[in-house]
Design a protein around this motif. Structure first.
Motif, mmCIF file in Angstrom:
data_model
loop_
_atom_site.group_PDB
_atom_site.id
_atom_site.type_symbol
_atom_site.label_atom_id
_atom_site.label_comp_id
_atom_site.label_asym_id
_atom_site.label_seq_id
_atom_site.Cartn_x
_atom_site.Cartn_y
_atom_site.Cartn_z
ATOM 1 N N SER A 151 -6.966 -3.115 8.760
ATOM 2 C CA SER A 151 -6.131 -3.915 7.858
ATOM 3 C C SER A 151 -4.674 -3.730 8.252
ATOM 4 C CB SER A 151 -6.353 -3.510 6.399
ATOM 5 O OG SER A 151 -5.974 -2.161 6.202
ATOM 6 N N SER A 152 -3.831 -4.617 7.743
ATOM 7 C CA SER A 152 -2.402 -4.574 8.031
ATOM 8 C C SER A 152 -1.665 -3.834 6.913
ATOM 9 C CB SER A 152 -1.838 -5.995 8.173
ATOM 10 O OG SER A 152 -2.065 -6.732 6.984
ATOM 11 N N LEU A 153 -0.437 -3.462 7.211
ATOM 12 C CA LEU A 153 0.408 -2.766 6.245
ATOM 13 C C LEU A 153 1.316 -3.789 5.578
ATOM 14 C CD1 LEU A 153 1.487 -0.160 4.972
ATOM 15 C CD2 LEU A 153 3.075 0.020 6.891
ATOM 16 N N ARG A 154 1.265 -3.879 4.267
ATOM 17 C CA ARG A 154 2.060 -4.838 3.516
ATOM 18 C C ARG A 154 2.942 -4.109 2.518
ATOM 19 N NH1 ARG A 154 -2.362 -9.606 2.001
ATOM 20 N NH2 ARG A 154 -2.980 -10.093 4.169
ATOM 21 N N VAL A 155 4.177 -4.572 2.429
ATOM 22 C CA VAL A 155 5.144 -4.028 1.476
ATOM 23 C C VAL A 155 5.664 -5.191 0.647
ATOM 24 C CG1 VAL A 155 7.273 -2.744 1.177
ATOM 25 C CG2 VAL A 155 5.772 -2.187 3.088
ATOM 26 N N PHE A 176 -5.237 13.965 -0.814
ATOM 27 C CA PHE A 176 -4.276 14.843 -0.174
ATOM 28 C C PHE A 176 -4.986 15.658 0.898
ATOM 29 C CE2 PHE A 176 -2.816 14.066 -4.483
ATOM 30 C CZ PHE A 176 -1.492 13.709 -4.288
ATOM 31 N N HIS A 177 -4.451 15.588 2.114
ATOM 32 C CA HIS A 177 -5.016 16.322 3.239
ATOM 33 C C HIS A 177 -3.924 17.195 3.858
ATOM 34 C CE1 HIS A 177 -8.672 13.829 3.104
ATOM 35 N NE2 HIS A 177 -7.854 12.805 2.899
ATOM 36 N N SER A 178 -4.330 17.989 4.807
ATOM 37 C CA SER A 178 -3.370 18.868 5.469
ATOM 38 C C SER A 178 -2.366 18.091 6.314
ATOM 39 C CB SER A 178 -4.107 19.886 6.345
ATOM 40 O OG SER A 178 -4.902 19.209 7.334
ATOM 41 N N ASP A 179 -2.776 16.908 6.801
ATOM 42 C CA ASP A 179 -1.882 16.107 7.638
ATOM 43 C C ASP A 179 -1.139 15.019 6.873
ATOM 44 O OD1 ASP A 179 -4.167 14.759 7.073
ATOM 45 O OD2 ASP A 179 -4.449 13.917 9.081
ATOM 46 N N GLY A 180 -1.305 14.943 5.544
ATOM 47 C CA GLY A 180 -0.543 13.969 4.782
ATOM 48 C C GLY A 180 -1.325 13.442 3.597
ATOM 49 N N VAL A 181 -0.883 12.316 3.070
ATOM 50 C CA VAL A 181 -1.482 11.661 1.920
ATOM 51 C C VAL A 181 -2.167 10.395 2.402
ATOM 52 C CG1 VAL A 181 -1.046 10.646 -0.346
ATOM 53 C CG2 VAL A 181 0.304 12.596 0.411
ATOM 54 N N LYS A 182 -3.382 10.134 1.930
ATOM 55 C CA LYS A 182 -4.160 8.996 2.374
ATOM 56 C C LYS A 182 -4.608 8.193 1.164
ATOM 57 C CE LYS A 182 -8.165 7.697 5.196
ATOM 58 N NZ LYS A 182 -9.296 8.212 6.006
ATOM 59 N N LEU A 183 -4.332 6.881 1.202
ATOM 60 C CA LEU A 183 -4.767 5.964 0.156
ATOM 61 C C LEU A 183 -5.935 5.162 0.700
ATOM 62 C CD1 LEU A 183 -4.248 4.793 -2.666
ATOM 63 C CD2 LEU A 183 -2.735 3.123 -1.596
ATOM 64 N N GLU A 184 -7.098 5.362 0.112
ATOM 65 C CA GLU A 184 -8.301 4.742 0.649
ATOM 66 C C GLU A 184 -8.273 3.227 0.502
ATOM 67 O OE1 GLU A 184 -10.634 6.049 2.352
ATOM 68 O OE2 GLU A 184 -10.116 8.150 2.139
ATOM 69 N N ASP A 185 -7.989 2.719 -0.680
ATOM 70 C CA ASP A 185 -8.032 1.279 -0.917
ATOM 71 C C ASP A 185 -7.190 0.974 -2.146
ATOM 72 O OD1 ASP A 185 -8.584 -1.342 -0.686
ATOM 73 O OD2 ASP A 185 -10.677 -1.221 -1.332
ATOM 74 N N GLY A 186 -6.743 -0.269 -2.242
ATOM 75 C CA GLY A 186 -5.965 -0.671 -3.399
ATOM 76 C C GLY A 186 -4.489 -0.796 -3.070
ATOM 77 N N GLU A 187 -3.680 -0.908 -4.098
ATOM 78 C CA GLU A 187 -2.246 -1.086 -3.967
ATOM 79 C C GLU A 187 -1.517 0.094 -4.602
ATOM 80 O OE1 GLU A 187 -1.185 -4.781 -5.708
ATOM 81 O OE2 GLU A 187 -2.362 -5.991 -4.296
ATOM 82 N N SER A 188 -0.341 0.411 -4.039
ATOM 83 C CA SER A 188 0.477 1.506 -4.536
ATOM 84 C C SER A 188 1.827 0.967 -4.962
ATOM 85 C CB SER A 188 0.671 2.587 -3.457
ATOM 86 O OG SER A 188 -0.571 3.131 -3.074
ATOM 87 N N GLU A 189 2.328 1.471 -6.051
ATOM 88 C CA GLU A 189 3.623 1.054 -6.576
ATOM 89 C C GLU A 189 4.496 2.293 -6.723
ATOM 90 O OE1 GLU A 189 5.572 -1.247 -10.453
ATOM 91 O OE2 GLU A 189 3.413 -1.038 -10.222
#
Length: 295
Positions: free
Chosen positions: A108-112, A79-92
Motif C-alpha cells: 500500500s501507499s503512504l497517505r497524509v 510497539f516493537h524494538s525497532d519502532g512503532v507499527k500500525l497494522e491497518d486503519g488511519e492515524s490522527e
C-alpha cells in the motif's frame, strides 16, 4: 461503653475503734469511641470512597476495552524494538509528530491527509528550521537552500539552488499548449521539436537573437525554415555568410527601371548596393546596375 468505679476508705473516729468504714462513691462513666454525627460522617465518607473506587475501576476497564490495549501495544498499533507499527486503519495526530523514518506497508501507499495543510520541517541541532515543505489547500511551497530530485537508481533528475537549475535527463519535454515562456536568456546545446511537429520560436513584443561562439546551425530535414519579422539581420563578425542550397529564391526583390530595354530572354541581374540592399535590373551584355537609381 466502659464504666469505671472508685471505692474510698475513711478513718473512723472516737472510742478507740480502729476499724475503717468502706463507703462507695458515685459511679463515673467515660464513653470511648465515635458517636453521633461524627460517626455518620465517617460512614458517609467511607461509602463515598468506595463509590469513587468502583467508578474509577469501571472507567479503567472501559478505556482498556475501547483503546484495545494488549501486551503488544494498543489495538492495531504495536510497539516493537525497532519502532512503532500500525497494522491497518488511519492515524490522527493532534500534536507534532517526531520520527526518524516513516514507512508504509509493502502492498500500500503512504497517505497524509489534513483539512488545512501538511508541513514537514527539518531542524538542526539547535532546533532551527533548515528546510520546510508545506502543502496547503491553495499552494504547495518548499523552502530549502538546495533542491535535489533523484530517480530510483540515484540519477539526478532536477537540481536547483539560488544560482541555477540543472535538469538531469537528456530531454526536457514541455506539453503545454503555449509552450515554454522564458523571461531571460536561455542556453541550450540542442533545441528541437517532437517528431512530426513544428518548432516555433516567437517573441511577440521584442526582438529575438541567436548567438553562438562557434556558429548557429538550423536544420529542417523534412520541412521549411521560415523567419518572419520587420527586419531580419544575418551577421557574421568573422568569416562568411553561406546560403548552401540547390535553389535560393528572393521573389520580392524590387525591380530597377534601368537596364537593357526589350530583353527578349527575360533575364535579370541581382545588384547589391554599398548599404547591402538587393534589387533586380534587366540583364545586358555588361552590368546594368545603377547605384544612383535604387541605392
Amino acid at each position: 461503653m466502659v464504666q469505671e468505679q472508685y471505692v474510698t476508705t475513711t478513718q473512723g473516729g472516737g472510742g478507740g475503734g480502729g476499724g475503717g468504714v468502706v463507703r462507695p462513691l458515685p459511679d463515673h462513666v467515660y464513653k470511648i469511641g465515635i458517636y453521633g454525627w461524627r460517626k455518620r460522617c465517617l460512614y458517609l465518607f467511607v461509602l463515598l470512597l468506595i463509590i469513587i473506587l468502583i467508578v474509577n475501576f469501571a472507567l479503567t476497564i472501559w478505556i482498556l476495552r475501547v483503546m484495545w490495549f494488549n501486551s503488544d501495544g494498543m489495538g492495531l498499533l504495536h510497539f516493537h524494538s525497532d519502532g512503532v507499527k500500525l497494522e491497518d486503519g488511519e492515524s490522527e495526530f493532534l500534536l507534532p509528530l517526531y520520527a526518524q523514518e516513516i514507512h508504509s506497508r509493502e502492498d500500500s501507499s503512504l497517505r497524509v491527509h489534513s483539512t488545512e495543510n501538511v508541513s514537514l520541517n527539518a531542524r538542526d541541532d539547535d532546533g532551527d528550521v533548515t528546510g520546510r515543505i508545506s502543502v496547503g489547500p491553495r499552494e504547495a511551497r518548499g523552502d530549502t537552500p538546495n533542491l535535489l530530485i533523484s530517480s530510483h537508481n540515484d540519477n539526478m533528475l532536477l537540481s536547483a539552488d539560488g544560482e541555477q537549475t540543472v535538469i538531469g535527463p537528456g530531454k526536457l519535454r514541455v506539453t503545454g499548449p503555449e509552450g515554454a515562456l522564458f523571461q531571460h536568456s536561455v542556453e541550450v546545446p540542442v533545441l528541437r521539436s517532437e517528431l512530426f511537429k513544428d518548432l516555433t520560436l516567437e517573441s511577440p513584443t521584442r526582438s529575438m537573437s541567436l548567438n553562438a561562439p562557434k556558429g548557429v546551425h538550423m536544420k529542417a530535414l523534412a520541412g521549411n525554415i521560415e523567419a518572419a519579422s520587420m527586419d531580419i539581420i544575418l551577421q557574421s563578425s568573422i568569416g562568411l555568410l553561406v546560403l548552401d542550397a540547390e535553389t535560393v529564391r528572393m521573389p520580392s526583390l524590387p525591380l530597377s527601371e534601368e537596364g537593357v530595354p526589350g530583353n527578349p530572354q527575360g533575364l535579370f541581374e541581382v545588384c547589391v548596393c554599398p548599404s547591402g540592399k538587393l534589387f533586380l535590373s534587366k540583364a545586358g551584355v555588361t552590368s546594368t546596375c545603377s547605384e544612383d537609381q535604387d541605392c
